[in-house]
Design an enzyme around this catalytic site. Structure first.
Site, PDB file in Angstrom:
ATOM      1  N   ALA A  24      13.634  -0.860  -0.957  1.00  0.00           N
ATOM      2  CA  ALA A  24      12.234  -0.716  -0.541  1.00  0.00           C
ATOM      3  C   ALA A  24      11.333  -1.010  -1.733  1.00  0.00           C
ATOM      4  O   ALA A  24      11.771  -1.595  -2.724  1.00  0.00           O
ATOM      5  CB  ALA A  24      11.990   0.680   0.015  1.00  0.00           C
ATOM      6  N   ASN A  25      10.074  -0.641  -1.651  1.00  0.00           N
ATOM      7  CA  ASN A  25       9.142  -0.872  -2.756  1.00  0.00           C
ATOM      8  C   ASN A  25       8.136   0.274  -2.814  1.00  0.00           C
ATOM      9  O   ASN A  25       8.184   1.189  -1.989  1.00  0.00           O
ATOM     10  CB  ASN A  25       8.462  -2.238  -2.600  1.00  0.00           C
ATOM     11  CG  ASN A  25       7.652  -2.317  -1.328  1.00  0.00           C
ATOM     12  OD1 ASN A  25       6.667  -1.608  -1.166  1.00  0.00           O
ATOM     13  ND2 ASN A  25       8.081  -3.164  -0.393  1.00  0.00           N
ATOM     14  N   ARG A  26       7.224   0.193  -3.772  1.00  0.00           N
ATOM     15  CA  ARG A  26       6.352   1.334  -4.068  1.00  0.00           C
ATOM     16  C   ARG A  26       5.068   1.387  -3.251  1.00  0.00           C
ATOM     17  O   ARG A  26       4.165   2.137  -3.581  1.00  0.00           O
ATOM     18  CB  ARG A  26       5.970   1.323  -5.550  1.00  0.00           C
ATOM     19  CG  ARG A  26       7.132   1.543  -6.470  1.00  0.00           C
ATOM     20  CD  ARG A  26       6.630   1.651  -7.903  1.00  0.00           C
ATOM     21  NE  ARG A  26       7.723   1.622  -8.839  1.00  0.00           N
ATOM     22  CZ  ARG A  26       8.505   2.655  -9.110  1.00  0.00           C
ATOM     23  NH1 ARG A  26       8.304   3.807  -8.503  1.00  0.00           N
ATOM     24  NH2 ARG A  26       9.486   2.542  -9.979  1.00  0.00           N
ATOM     25  N   SER A  27       4.942   0.583  -2.198  1.00  0.00           N
ATOM     26  CA  SER A  27       3.698   0.633  -1.418  1.00  0.00           C
ATOM     27  C   SER A  27       3.516   2.011  -0.775  1.00  0.00           C
ATOM     28  O   SER A  27       4.431   2.542  -0.154  1.00  0.00           O
ATOM     29  CB  SER A  27       3.745  -0.436  -0.323  1.00  0.00           C
ATOM     30  OG  SER A  27       2.673  -0.231   0.577  1.00  0.00           O
ATOM     31  N   ALA A  90       3.456  -4.352   2.258  1.00  0.00           N
ATOM     32  CA  ALA A  90       4.267  -4.895   1.174  1.00  0.00           C
ATOM     33  C   ALA A  90       5.653  -5.172   1.763  1.00  0.00           C
ATOM     34  O   ALA A  90       6.553  -4.336   1.700  1.00  0.00           O
ATOM     35  CB  ALA A  90       4.342  -3.912   0.021  1.00  0.00           C
TER      36      ALA A  90
END
Ligand code: CTP
Length: 217
Positions: A24-27, A90
Site C-alpha cells: 500500500a502507500n501513505r495516502s 493514490a
C-alpha cells in the site's frame, strides 16, 4: 453544481501479496474526501470511490469502498455517467502478479521475490472513455521533484483536463498532513495557489469546477 454528478477517487489502494499481507502507500485520503465533501456542499451528487482510510464518510456522498486498483477502476466505470471526475486516489502503480492463495511461509532459504504487474490507470481510462468521458476530468500529480513540469507532462500523457500538482517530498508534510501547496494546471495555464488546508484546496477546486461548467453551459 446542482444536477451534476461528480465521481471522486480517494485514499490508497491495497494490493494483496497473500491472504494476510499487502502493498500500500501513505495516502490518508484527506484531500480526496475533502473534495467529495466540497462538491456535495455545492449541490453535486457525489460518488466517492475510496480505498481503505481512517476517515468518516463525508456528509451527503454515496460511498463505494474498494481495496485494489482493479476494484477501484470497476467501481468508477460502474458509477458512470458523470459530469465531473476527480482522481485524487493514490492508486498503486503495481500489483503482485500472482497472489499466493495461502500465507507465504519462511522456508529458511532465500526470501521470496515478488513479481509485479502494472495496474490499470484509472485517470487515463476515464479520460479515454469516449462517449462516457466526464466533461471535466481532473487528476492529481504527486511529485517530489520538478513538480510543475511533471504535472504539465502528466496532463498531456493522461489526456485529462486539469491537474492539481502537489509536492509530496518528505519536507512538504503533504502525505498524512493537513496542508497542501498546489499548482492548478489547466488548458489555459498554471496557477500557483497559496498554502491552504486540504479543506480550503477542496472548496477552491469545487468552486472552480462550478464556474467552469457554468461558463461552458
Ligand atoms: N492514477 C490513477 N490510476 C493509476 C495511477 C495513477 O488514476 N493507476 C491517477 C492518480 O489518482 C492521480 C494521477 O493519476 O490523479 C497521477 O498520479 P501519480 O501517482 O502522480 O502519477 P503516476 O501515474 O503514478 O506517474 P509516476 O509514478 O510516473 O509519477
Amino acid at each position: 453544481l446542482a444536477g451534476r454528478h461528480a465521481l471522486v477517487t480517494s485514499g490508497p489502494t491495497r494490493e494483496a501479496i497473500d491472504p494476510v499481507r499487502y502493498i500500500a502507500n501513505r495516502s490518508s485520503g484527506r484531500q480526496g474526501h475533502a473534495i467529495a465533501a466540497a462538491l456535495a456542499a455545492l449541490g453535486a451528487r457525489v460518488t466517492l470511490v475510496s480505498g481503505p482510510v481512517h476517515l468518516p464518510d463525508p456528509p451527503g456522498v454515496s460511498m463505494r469502498r474498494v481495496e485494489s486498483a482493479r476494484d477501484m477502476l470497476a467501481a468508477c466505470e460502474a458509477a458512470l455517467p458523470a459530469d465531473i471526475a476527480v482522481c485524487a486516489a493514490a492508486v498503486a502503480d503495481w500489483r503482485v502478479a500472482k497472489v499466493a492463495p495461502g500465507k507465504i511461509k519462511k522456508t529458511g532459504g532465500r526470501p521470496p521475490a515478488l513479481e509485479l504487474a502494472e495496474n490499470p490507470d484509472i485517470l487515463a481510462t476515464l479520460s479515454a472513455a469516449g462517449n462516457a468521458r466526464p466533461r471535466l476530468v481532473i487528476g492529481f500529480a504527486a511529485e517530489t521533484d520538478d513538480v510543475v513540469d511533471n504535472a504539465v507532462a502528466k496532463r498531456r500523457k493522461k489526456n485529462c483536463d486539469w491537474i492539481v500538482a502537489n509536492d509530496v517530498s518528505p519536507a512538504s508534510g503533504t502525505f498524512g498532513g493537513d496542508r497542501n501547496t498546489v499548482h492548478l494546471v489547466t488548458e489555459s495555464g498554471i496557477e500557483a495557489w497559496p498554502p491552504l488546508s486540504k479543506d480550503e484546496v477542496a472548496m477552491r477546486l469545487a468552486r472552480r469546477i462550478g464556474e467552469h461548467l457554468a461558463a461552458a453551459r
